[in-house]
Design a protein around this motif. Sequence first.
Motif, PDB file in Angstrom:
ATOM      1  N   ARG A 236       4.359   5.982   9.019  1.00  0.00           N
ATOM      2  CA  ARG A 236       4.710   4.057   8.730  1.00  0.00           C
ATOM      3  C   ARG A 236       3.080   3.322   9.171  1.00  0.00           C
ATOM      4  NH1 ARG A 236       8.102   6.961   7.726  1.00  0.00           N
ATOM      5  NH2 ARG A 236      10.496   6.553   8.428  1.00  0.00           N
ATOM      6  N   ASN A 237       1.965   3.475   7.777  1.00  0.00           N
ATOM      7  CA  ASN A 237       1.612   2.361   7.181  1.00  0.00           C
ATOM      8  C   ASN A 237       1.981   1.210   8.450  1.00  0.00           C
ATOM      9  OD1 ASN A 237      -1.031   3.479   6.379  1.00  0.00           O
ATOM     10  ND2 ASN A 237      -0.115   3.947   4.605  1.00  0.00           N
ATOM     11  N   PHE A 238       1.199   0.515   9.243  1.00  0.00           N
ATOM     12  CA  PHE A 238       1.662   0.040  10.180  1.00  0.00           C
ATOM     13  C   PHE A 238       0.285  -1.109   9.939  1.00  0.00           C
ATOM     14  CE2 PHE A 238       2.950  -2.867  13.851  1.00  0.00           C
ATOM     15  CZ  PHE A 238       3.928  -3.849  13.018  1.00  0.00           C
ATOM     16  N   PRO A 239      -0.540  -1.282   9.387  1.00  0.00           N
ATOM     17  CA  PRO A 239      -2.149  -1.792   9.253  1.00  0.00           C
ATOM     18  C   PRO A 239      -2.030  -3.801   9.593  1.00  0.00           C
ATOM     19  CG  PRO A 239      -1.303  -2.230   6.888  1.00  0.00           C
ATOM     20  CD  PRO A 239      -0.316  -1.733   7.943  1.00  0.00           C
ATOM     21  N   ILE A 240      -2.550  -3.817  11.021  1.00  0.00           N
ATOM     22  CA  ILE A 240      -2.201  -5.316  12.090  1.00  0.00           C
ATOM     23  C   ILE A 240      -4.012  -5.478  12.295  1.00  0.00           C
ATOM     24  CG2 ILE A 240      -0.682  -4.880  12.952  1.00  0.00           C
ATOM     25  CD1 ILE A 240      -2.053  -3.823  15.437  1.00  0.00           C
ATOM     26  N   PHE A 241      -4.811  -5.146  11.658  1.00  0.00           N
ATOM     27  CA  PHE A 241      -6.658  -5.512  12.357  1.00  0.00           C
ATOM     28  C   PHE A 241      -7.235  -6.444  10.857  1.00  0.00           C
ATOM     29  CE2 PHE A 241      -5.755  -2.424  15.804  1.00  0.00           C
ATOM     30  CZ  PHE A 241      -5.853  -3.293  16.401  1.00  0.00           C
ATOM     31  N   GLY A 242      -6.317  -6.706   9.586  1.00  0.00           N
ATOM     32  CA  GLY A 242      -7.428  -7.517   9.029  1.00  0.00           C
ATOM     33  C   GLY A 242      -7.410  -6.324   7.727  1.00  0.00           C
ATOM     34  N   GLU A 243      -8.169  -6.901   6.338  1.00  0.00           N
ATOM     35  CA  GLU A 243      -8.484  -6.329   5.256  1.00  0.00           C
ATOM     36  C   GLU A 243      -8.572  -4.866   5.226  1.00  0.00           C
ATOM     37  OE1 GLU A 243     -10.936  -8.860   2.457  1.00  0.00           O
ATOM     38  OE2 GLU A 243      -9.708 -10.327   3.677  1.00  0.00           O
ATOM     39  N   GLU A 244      -9.549  -4.476   5.746  1.00  0.00           N
ATOM     40  CA  GLU A 244     -10.013  -2.408   6.039  1.00  0.00           C
ATOM     41  C   GLU A 244      -8.639  -2.026   6.740  1.00  0.00           C
ATOM     42  OE1 GLU A 244     -13.796  -1.390   7.751  1.00  0.00           O
ATOM     43  OE2 GLU A 244     -14.773  -2.389   6.409  1.00  0.00           O
ATOM     44  N   SER A 245      -7.804  -2.863   6.881  1.00  0.00           N
ATOM     45  CA  SER A 245      -6.694  -2.325   7.577  1.00  0.00           C
ATOM     46  C   SER A 245      -5.576  -1.694   6.893  1.00  0.00           C
ATOM     47  CB  SER A 245      -5.703  -2.675   9.360  1.00  0.00           C
ATOM     48  OG  SER A 245      -6.804  -2.920   9.905  1.00  0.00           O
ATOM     49  N   GLU A 246      -5.801  -2.618   5.768  1.00  0.00           N
ATOM     50  CA  GLU A 246      -4.427  -2.777   4.537  1.00  0.00           C
ATOM     51  C   GLU A 246      -5.359  -1.610   3.939  1.00  0.00           C
ATOM     52  OE1 GLU A 246      -2.001  -3.986   3.411  1.00  0.00           O
ATOM     53  OE2 GLU A 246      -2.095  -5.664   5.359  1.00  0.00           O
ATOM     54  N   ALA A 247      -6.883  -1.845   3.373  1.00  0.00           N
ATOM     55  CA  ALA A 247      -7.592  -1.264   2.346  1.00  0.00           C
ATOM     56  C   ALA A 247      -7.046   0.336   2.662  1.00  0.00           C
ATOM     57  CB  ALA A 247      -8.585  -1.060   2.180  1.00  0.00           C
ATOM     58  N   VAL A 248      -7.811   1.114   4.335  1.00  0.00           N
ATOM     59  CA  VAL A 248      -7.797   1.833   4.294  1.00  0.00           C
ATOM     60  C   VAL A 248      -5.486   3.069   4.412  1.00  0.00           C
ATOM     61  CG1 VAL A 248      -7.170   1.731   6.785  1.00  0.00           C
ATOM     62  CG2 VAL A 248      -8.235   4.571   6.381  1.00  0.00           C
ATOM     63  N   ALA A 249      -5.155   2.166   4.561  1.00  0.00           N
ATOM     64  CA  ALA A 249      -3.177   2.221   4.344  1.00  0.00           C
ATOM     65  C   ALA A 249      -3.582   2.361   3.303  1.00  0.00           C
ATOM     66  CB  ALA A 249      -2.720   1.377   5.516  1.00  0.00           C
ATOM     67  N   ARG A 250      -3.498   1.511   2.236  1.00  0.00           N
ATOM     68  CA  ARG A 250      -3.312   2.084   1.109  1.00  0.00           C
ATOM     69  C   ARG A 250      -4.521   3.560   0.171  1.00  0.00           C
ATOM     70  NH1 ARG A 250      -5.265  -3.344   0.483  1.00  0.00           N
ATOM     71  NH2 ARG A 250      -6.584  -2.871  -1.305  1.00  0.00           N
ATOM     72  N   ALA A 251      -5.169   3.440   0.889  1.00  0.00           N
ATOM     73  CA  ALA A 251      -6.533   5.046   0.668  1.00  0.00           C
ATOM     74  C   ALA A 251      -5.459   6.242   0.872  1.00  0.00           C
ATOM     75  CB  ALA A 251      -7.326   4.299   0.736  1.00  0.00           C
ATOM     76  N   SER A 252      -4.740   5.667   2.219  1.00  0.00           N
ATOM     77  CA  SER A 252      -4.267   6.649   2.971  1.00  0.00           C
ATOM     78  C   SER A 252      -2.917   7.232   1.729  1.00  0.00           C
ATOM     79  CB  SER A 252      -3.671   6.818   4.704  1.00  0.00           C
ATOM     80  OG  SER A 252      -2.833   6.267   3.919  1.00  0.00           O
ATOM     81  N   TRP A 253      -2.112   6.398   1.589  1.00  0.00           N
ATOM     82  CA  TRP A 253      -1.244   6.715   1.219  1.00  0.00           C
ATOM     83  C   TRP A 253      -1.219   7.712  -1.451  1.00  0.00           C
ATOM     84  CZ3 TRP A 253       0.420   4.799  -4.436  1.00  0.00           C
ATOM     85  CH2 TRP A 253       1.709   5.510  -4.629  1.00  0.00           C
ATOM     86  N   ALA A 254      -2.851   6.796  -1.073  1.00  0.00           N
ATOM     87  CA  ALA A 254      -3.318   7.396  -1.961  1.00  0.00           C
ATOM     88  C   ALA A 254      -3.450   8.894  -1.699  1.00  0.00           C
ATOM     89  CB  ALA A 254      -4.475   6.939  -3.313  1.00  0.00           C
ATOM     90  N   ALA A 255      -4.265   9.092  -1.286  1.00  0.00           N
ATOM     91  CA  ALA A 255      -5.185  11.158  -0.980  1.00  0.00           C
ATOM     92  C   ALA A 255      -2.535  11.021  -0.556  1.00  0.00           C
ATOM     93  CB  ALA A 255      -5.435  10.545   0.681  1.00  0.00           C
ATOM     94  N   GLY A 256      -2.266  10.721  -0.569  1.00  0.00           N
ATOM     95  CA  GLY A 256      -0.971  11.722  -0.526  1.00  0.00           C
ATOM     96  C   GLY A 256      -0.323  12.147  -1.183  1.00  0.00           C
ATOM     97  N   GLN A 257      -0.713  10.881  -2.636  1.00  0.00           N
ATOM     98  CA  GLN A 257      -0.109  11.566  -3.735  1.00  0.00           C
ATOM     99  C   GLN A 257      -0.338  12.763  -4.260  1.00  0.00           C
ATOM    100  OE1 GLN A 257       2.578   9.168  -4.305  1.00  0.00           O
ATOM    101  NE2 GLN A 257       1.455   8.459  -2.099  1.00  0.00           N
ATOM    102  N   GLN A 258      -1.927  13.048  -3.422  1.00  0.00           N
ATOM    103  CA  GLN A 258      -2.271  14.558  -4.441  1.00  0.00           C
ATOM    104  C   GLN A 258      -2.302  15.286  -3.690  1.00  0.00           C
ATOM    105  OE1 GLN A 258      -6.587  13.965  -6.042  1.00  0.00           O
ATOM    106  NE2 GLN A 258      -6.286  11.490  -6.237  1.00  0.00           N
ATOM    107  N   GLY A 259      -1.258  15.258  -1.964  1.00  0.00           N
ATOM    108  CA  GLY A 259      -1.093  15.898  -1.400  1.00  0.00           C
ATOM    109  C   GLY A 259      -1.860  15.854  -0.315  1.00  0.00           C
ATOM    110  N   ARG A 260      -2.802  15.373   0.342  1.00  0.00           N
ATOM    111  CA  ARG A 260      -3.789  15.251   1.166  1.00  0.00           C
ATOM    112  C   ARG A 260      -3.934  13.689   1.602  1.00  0.00           C
ATOM    113  NH1 ARG A 260      -6.178  20.218   0.821  1.00  0.00           N
ATOM    114  NH2 ARG A 260      -7.360  19.567   1.656  1.00  0.00           N
ATOM    115  N   PHE A 261      -2.506  13.808   2.409  1.00  0.00           N
ATOM    116  CA  PHE A 261      -2.390  12.620   3.593  1.00  0.00           C
ATOM    117  C   PHE A 261      -2.700  13.018   4.732  1.00  0.00           C
ATOM    118  CE2 PHE A 261      -0.467  11.053   7.030  1.00  0.00           C
ATOM    119  CZ  PHE A 261      -0.612   9.917   7.173  1.00  0.00           C
TER     120      PHE A 261
END
Length: 270
Positions: free
Chosen positions: A116-141
């Motif tokens: 579960r993405n649980f970003p609590i350290f600001g904008e970069e946390s949010e950005a890398v959380a979304r990026a991990s989800w995006a990588a997952g959409q291509q099977g590379r989470f």
Amino acid sequence: MSKSKPLAIVAGVAVAAALLGVVSYTATKPASPGASGSSAVAEVSADPSAGVYAELEAYARRDASDKLAAGRADAPVVLIEYADFKCGYCGKFARDTEPVLMKKYVENGTLRIEWRNFPIFGEESEAVARASWAAGQQGRFWQFHKAAYAEGAKEKGFAKDRLAALAEEAGVPDAARFAKDTDGAAAREAVRTDQEQGYSLGATSTPSFLVNGRPIAGAQPLETFTEAIEAAAKAAAAKAAAAKAAAAKEKGKGESPEAGHGTAKPGAGR
């Protein structure tokens, strides 16, 4: 629906919130030189039901199509991990403990790990959380997860160019799609959903975990997780055996007392 069930769920969540909330920033700050892990210690008892809240097991999605999960959807034990890629202790868990759990329990079908993405350290946390989800959409989470949690990775930050570099390192095949997905509405919604679930449990620090409804706060020693997983597996096996016995007993009740008895043929005995 009865009135008692929602009250039971609220009570279970309240207890989980109390347990997860005891860990403050000390469980999320980067490890200092010589530090071995979180200062908080979760209680794990030999009693497989101790500290377990059955209503919290429902937080496991068990979705076979979940790209941010590892292990069988029907595994007897589900470990849910609420974490932030900028969290030092999350990185420690990812490097030192999670690979052992993967090899020992996920590979043999005992355990499923749901991220579960649980970003609590600001904008970069949010950005890398979304990026991990995006990588997952291509099977590379999980490959992205490994790259983002590599020693020294978070010190380089998670600006857009770094996210692209991590995606390349993780072997994400379509860079353009990755960039588009990272900034898309679906990624934001997925991260928001994970965040809301974590906050509903009272998680205020990372990493926080649920193991079949048992809250564990902080990057605890490996033994804490192995004991919790084995206790949960034992409890699941006992529950399955009891259900099987009950089903067999019910089936036996439904059979006619005369079942299996022969019947006389017409004219027999004449």
